[in-house]
Scaffold this active site. Structure first.
Site, PDB file in Angstrom:
ATOM      1  N   CYS A   1       1.058  -0.952   0.245  1.00 14.40           N
ATOM      2  CA  CYS A   1       0.332  -0.214  -0.206  1.00 14.40           C
ATOM      3  C   CYS A   1       0.515   1.534  -0.084  1.00 14.40           C
ATOM      4  CB  CYS A   1      -0.945  -0.168   0.829  1.00 14.40           C
ATOM      5  SG  CYS A   1      -0.193  -0.079   2.942  1.00 14.40           S
TER       6      CYS A   1
ATOM      7  N   CYS B   1      -3.629  -2.825  -1.194  1.00 15.92           N
ATOM      8  CA  CYS B   1      -2.499  -3.286  -0.339  1.00 15.92           C
ATOM      9  C   CYS B   1      -1.900  -4.399  -1.338  1.00 15.92           C
ATOM     10  CB  CYS B   1      -2.932  -4.067   0.052  1.00 15.92           C
ATOM     11  SG  CYS B   1      -3.341  -2.868   1.795  1.00 15.92           S
TER      12      CYS B   1
ATOM     13  N   LYS C   1      -6.623  -9.039  11.285  1.00 14.13           N
ATOM     14  CA  LYS C   1      -6.728  -8.015  10.793  1.00 14.13           C
ATOM     15  C   LYS C   1      -8.153  -6.985   9.718  1.00 14.13           C
ATOM     16  CE  LYS C   1      -3.629  -4.413   7.694  1.00 14.13           C
ATOM     17  NZ  LYS C   1      -3.431  -4.005   6.930  1.00 14.13           N
TER      18      LYS C   1
ATOM     19  N   ARG D   1     -10.647  -0.913   2.212  1.00 10.94           N
ATOM     20  CA  ARG D   1      -9.723  -2.506   1.499  1.00 10.94           C
ATOM     21  C   ARG D   1     -11.277  -3.559   2.113  1.00 10.94           C
ATOM     22  NH1 ARG D   1      -5.082   0.084   0.697  1.00 10.94           N
ATOM     23  NH2 ARG D   1      -4.368   1.486   2.958  1.00 10.94           N
TER      24      ARG D   1
ATOM     25  N   LYS E   1      -4.872  -7.392  15.157  1.00 11.51           N
ATOM     26  CA  LYS E   1      -4.587  -5.491  14.900  1.00 11.51           C
ATOM     27  C   LYS E   1      -6.378  -5.321  14.407  1.00 11.51           C
ATOM     28  CE  LYS E   1      -3.000  -2.570  11.756  1.00 11.51           C
ATOM     29  NZ  LYS E   1      -2.091  -2.850  10.312  1.00 11.51           N
TER      30      LYS E   1
ATOM     31  N   SER F   1      -2.600   2.918  15.593  1.00 14.41           N
ATOM     32  CA  SER F   1      -2.187   4.802  15.250  1.00 14.41           C
ATOM     33  C   SER F   1      -2.968   5.222  16.494  1.00 14.41           C
ATOM     34  CB  SER F   1      -2.238   5.120  14.065  1.00 14.41           C
ATOM     35  OG  SER F   1      -2.730   4.810  13.110  1.00 14.41           O
TER      36      SER F   1
ATOM     37  N   TYR G   1       3.588   2.223  19.670  1.00 18.10           N
ATOM     38  CA  TYR G   1       4.321   2.875  19.588  1.00 18.10           C
ATOM     39  C   TYR G   1       4.551   4.252  21.079  1.00 18.10           C
ATOM     40  CZ  TYR G   1       2.048   2.708  14.782  1.00 18.10           C
ATOM     41  OH  TYR G   1       1.885   2.281  13.444  1.00 18.10           O
TER      42      TYR G   1
HETATM   43  C1  PBG Z   1      -0.591  -1.753   5.896  1.00 24.29           C
HETATM   44  C2  PBG Z   1      -0.199  -1.913   6.827  1.00 24.29           C
HETATM   45  C3  PBG Z   1      -1.479  -0.507   7.934  1.00 24.29           C
HETATM   46  C4  PBG Z   1      -1.713  -0.143   9.425  1.00 24.29           C
HETATM   47  C5  PBG Z   1       0.052  -1.431   9.297  1.00 24.29           C
HETATM   48  N1  PBG Z   1       0.084  -2.317   7.944  1.00 24.29           N
HETATM   49  C6  PBG Z   1      -2.345   0.477   7.342  1.00 24.29           C
HETATM   50  C7  PBG Z   1      -4.198  -0.633   6.463  1.00 24.29           C
HETATM   51  O1  PBG Z   1      -3.717  -1.580   6.568  1.00 24.29           O
HETATM   52  O2  PBG Z   1      -4.219   0.936   5.927  1.00 24.29           O
HETATM   53  C8  PBG Z   1      -2.134   0.456  10.583  1.00 24.29           C
HETATM   54  C9  PBG Z   1      -1.053   0.286  11.642  1.00 24.29           C
HETATM   55  C10 PBG Z   1      -1.736   1.924  12.308  1.00 24.29           C
HETATM   56  O3  PBG Z   1      -3.337   2.976  12.222  1.00 24.29           O
HETATM   57  O4  PBG Z   1      -0.827   1.658  13.687  1.00 24.29           O
HETATM   58  N2  PBG Z   1      -1.409  -1.984   5.046  1.00 24.29           N
END
Ligand code: PBG
Length: 344
Positions: free
Chosen positions: A122, A130, A216, A238, A269, A295, A334
């Site tokens: 991505c 992705c 995820k 996504r 996640k 995040s 983080y």
């Molecule tokens: C890549 C990816 C993402 C995150 C980790 N790897 C973003 C997404 O799937 O859009 C998110 C990490 C975070 O928000 O801290 N695909």
């Protein structure tokens, strides 16, 4: 008989008693720090959407990674940003990418620190998805169906699974060749773990591990990250590959499948909105379970503390403790450097 007979408060009477009976302990050993790298030299660029986070060029990434190791943090997770983007994510598998350079520099400076790398296209595709977008002619090659109404086509998804996993495997191989200890596919394509394992083994990287982002979810909590990686999809979303938030059991099935395909560690996640999935994963599987405190979870606490609504450090430590209590062995966060300082 006089009540109350059972007095739970006996075990909470003072700090020493509470320390003795505590069921779990958070440790710096549980933490992984995610870091963003970008091309160039001497670059340390603040990420607007994410407090105290920066994009580092490979040289400064090595310096920052060393500081993490000095805090006792066992591992970092690298994300590539600001590479030249194109339709086929060419820079994702380039040996001179910022990520590959950073891996080599970090391992040279700090060999005991574990280097993990995010494997996803991505941040390398010009459309921000992705995976590779299925070419219109590839779609035409499909047998035409009398039922191929627009409504049916809508469910086909734009991202071509099987060509994407080939690119992901070469991206993982590039990272392994640069010296990564663990590659972490986060794309949510089917079959990628098996193909990455096979590719690494064929090329002699049998010791490079795989931490799969197995469970995820299609989450709103990735918002700030997409600003950091500049990976917001230019169209669509996504939801054809990431798991629907209403489907915890699918998360378990994907973890099971990834373990079969060769994942050494499986991940849930985001973390806090999915503690139930972490707990079920702990119950069902014996591999290490990682949880990604993403995040949005991080910035919610920052924003609330900034608004004077809660105590930053207490909220941070309670979140991390909850993730551990739910059953995570590894917490990607983080908060890692700040938490490490509290835990010292
Ligand atoms: C890549 C990816 C993402 C995150 C980790 N790897 C973003 C997404 O799937 O859009 C998110 C990490 C975070 O928000 O801290 N695909």
């Amino acid at each position: 008989m006089s009540f109350p007979q059972t007095r739970f408060r006996r075990l909470r009477v003072n700090a020493t008693m509470r320390r003795m009976v505590s069921e779990i302990r958070l440790s710096v050993d549980d933490l992984v720090y995610p870091m963003f790298v970008c091309p160039g030299k001497q670059v340390k660029e603040p990420i607007e959407a994410m407090a105290n986070c920066y994009r580092f060029s490979p040289d400064l990434a090595a310096k920052e990674a060393t500081a993490m190791a000095e805090l006792g943090i066992p591992a970092i997770l690298l994300f590539g940003t600001k590479e030249k983007k194109d339709a086929i994510a060419s820079r994702a598998s380039a040996m001179d990418s910022a990520v590959c350079q950073a891996i080599a520099k970090i391992k040279a400076k700090c060999p005991q620190l574990l280097v993990m790398t995010d494997v996803c296209l991505c941040a390398y595709t010009d459309h921000g998805h992705c995976g590779l977008i299925m070419a219109a002619d590839a779609k035409r090659k499909r047998k035409s169906s009398p039922f191929a109404t627009p409504a049916v086509q809508q469910y086909e998804g734009h991202i071509d699974n099987d060509s994407t996993i080939e690119v992901l495997a070469s991206m993982a191989l590039a990272h392994a060749r640069a010296g990564a200890d663990i590659v972490a596919p986060s794309d949510m394509m089917d079959g990628r773990v098996g193909l990455i394992r096979e590719t690494l083994d064929t090329e002699g990287y049998v010791e490079c591990g795989i931490m799969s982002y197995s469970s995820k979810f299609a989450s709103a909590f990735y918002g700030p990250f997409r600003d950091a990686a500049q990976s917001t999809p230019s169209f669509g979303d996504r939801r054809t590959h990431q798991i629907d938030p209403a489907c915890g059991r699918q998360g378990l099935r994907q973890m099971e499948e990834d373990i079969v395909q060769g994942a050494d560690i499986v991940m849930v996640k985001p973390a806090l909105p999915y503690l139930d999935v972490i707990a079920l994963a702990r119950h069902h599987f014996d591999v290490p379970i990682a949880a990604y405190n993403v995040s949005g979870e991080y910035m919610m606490i920052h924003a609330a503390a900034k608004a004077g609504l809660l105590d930053y450090e207490a909220a941070m430590m309670e979140s991390l403790l909850s993730i551990k209590r739910a059953g995570a062995d590894i917490i990607i966060t983080y908060f890692a450097p700040e938490a490490a300082k509290v835990l010292k």
